[in-house]
Design a protein around this motif. Sequence first.
Motif, mmCIF file in Angstrom:
data_model
loop_
_atom_site.group_PDB
_atom_site.id
_atom_site.type_symbol
_atom_site.label_atom_id
_atom_site.label_comp_id
_atom_site.label_asym_id
_atom_site.label_seq_id
_atom_site.Cartn_x
_atom_site.Cartn_y
_atom_site.Cartn_z
ATOM 1 N N LYS A 47 -3.486 -30.677 -6.553
ATOM 2 C CA LYS A 47 -2.457 -31.540 -6.446
ATOM 3 C C LYS A 47 -1.288 -31.260 -7.565
ATOM 4 N N ASN A 48 -0.828 -29.985 -7.272
ATOM 5 C CA ASN A 48 0.354 -29.246 -7.953
ATOM 6 C C ASN A 48 1.277 -28.933 -6.865
ATOM 7 N N GLN A 49 2.211 -28.034 -7.378
ATOM 8 C CA GLN A 49 3.391 -27.648 -6.282
ATOM 9 C C GLN A 49 3.013 -26.233 -5.812
ATOM 10 N N ILE A 50 2.231 -25.773 -5.596
ATOM 11 C CA ILE A 50 2.043 -24.414 -4.992
ATOM 12 C C ILE A 50 2.091 -24.469 -3.519
ATOM 13 N N SER A 51 2.882 -23.666 -3.085
ATOM 14 C CA SER A 51 3.300 -23.653 -1.593
ATOM 15 C C SER A 51 3.258 -22.146 -1.065
ATOM 16 N N PHE A 52 3.605 -22.099 -0.159
ATOM 17 C CA PHE A 52 3.523 -20.620 0.802
ATOM 18 C C PHE A 52 4.863 -20.070 1.048
ATOM 19 N N GLN A 53 6.048 -20.403 0.110
ATOM 20 C CA GLN A 53 7.511 -20.013 0.495
ATOM 21 C C GLN A 53 7.641 -18.838 0.007
ATOM 22 N N ARG A 54 8.298 -17.942 0.905
ATOM 23 C CA ARG A 54 8.751 -16.767 0.500
ATOM 24 C C ARG A 54 7.701 -15.752 -0.238
ATOM 25 N N ASN A 55 6.700 -15.562 0.229
ATOM 26 C CA ASN A 55 5.613 -14.694 -0.406
ATOM 27 C C ASN A 55 5.194 -15.013 -1.774
ATOM 28 N N THR A 56 5.544 -16.227 -2.360
ATOM 29 C CA THR A 56 5.323 -16.539 -3.689
ATOM 30 C C THR A 56 3.894 -16.647 -4.045
ATOM 31 N N CYS A 57 3.234 -17.302 -2.906
ATOM 32 C CA CYS A 57 1.581 -17.480 -2.948
ATOM 33 C C CYS A 57 0.882 -16.458 -2.942
ATOM 34 N N LYS A 58 1.285 -15.106 -2.283
ATOM 35 C CA LYS A 58 0.740 -14.104 -2.203
ATOM 36 C C LYS A 58 0.722 -13.506 -3.557
ATOM 37 N N ILE A 59 2.017 -13.578 -4.286
ATOM 38 C CA ILE A 59 2.196 -13.044 -5.770
ATOM 39 C C ILE A 59 1.170 -13.653 -6.422
ATOM 40 N N LEU A 60 1.019 -15.113 -6.254
ATOM 41 C CA LEU A 60 0.335 -15.795 -7.263
ATOM 42 C C LEU A 60 -1.218 -15.621 -7.072
ATOM 43 N N LEU A 61 -1.443 -15.290 -5.791
ATOM 44 C CA LEU A 61 -3.148 -14.919 -5.424
ATOM 45 C C LEU A 61 -3.215 -13.446 -5.947
ATOM 46 N N ASP A 62 -2.342 -12.688 -6.006
ATOM 47 C CA ASP A 62 -2.717 -11.211 -6.458
ATOM 48 C C ASP A 62 -2.801 -11.247 -8.106
ATOM 49 N N HIS A 63 -1.985 -12.289 -8.750
ATOM 50 C CA HIS A 63 -1.960 -12.273 -10.003
ATOM 51 C C HIS A 63 -3.397 -13.078 -10.444
ATOM 52 N N LEU A 64 -3.839 -13.939 -9.711
ATOM 53 C CA LEU A 64 -5.098 -14.476 -10.146
ATOM 54 C C LEU A 64 -6.230 -13.411 -10.182
ATOM 55 N N ALA A 65 -6.195 -12.444 -8.945
ATOM 56 C CA ALA A 65 -7.074 -11.543 -8.635
ATOM 57 C C ALA A 65 -7.275 -10.423 -9.966
ATOM 58 N N GLU A 66 -6.083 -10.369 -10.464
ATOM 59 C CA GLU A 66 -5.964 -9.532 -11.677
ATOM 60 C C GLU A 66 -6.381 -10.074 -12.915
#
Length: 141
Positions: A47-66
Amino acid sequence: VAFVVCRSVEGLKTFSYLEELILDNNLLGNDLLLPRLPHLHTLMLNKNQISFQRNTCKILLDHLAEVVPSLQYLSLLGNMACPNELVCKEKDEDDYQRYRYFVLHKLTNLKFLDTRKVTRREREEALVRGAFMKVVKPKAA
């Protein structure tokens, strides 16, 4: 125990041995930047404001992996990035499964995603096709 709605998690850098972090019901979005938390194994971002807009979720997932290499349990329920019928009536189980493949492709150590255990078949499918499973919304004409 204190409950605070926040947009930033910058104070977490002093908790490098943190193992579980629950950030449900905040105003956190795709620009979430966690400090390196090498021992974190559970992260709840429901229940936050995370979305799949314009590749930004990919960037977030890459960040979490790191920054959270030990992550095994992740929940994104209640975010637009997690397409399920409870959040969006236009989404169905196939949309949710594609989302799971995409997240598992990025975060290969996960044992649980949302409320479900990661299966061997899902992990295999994520390795082969997960990169192509990002759920996107067609652009308006």
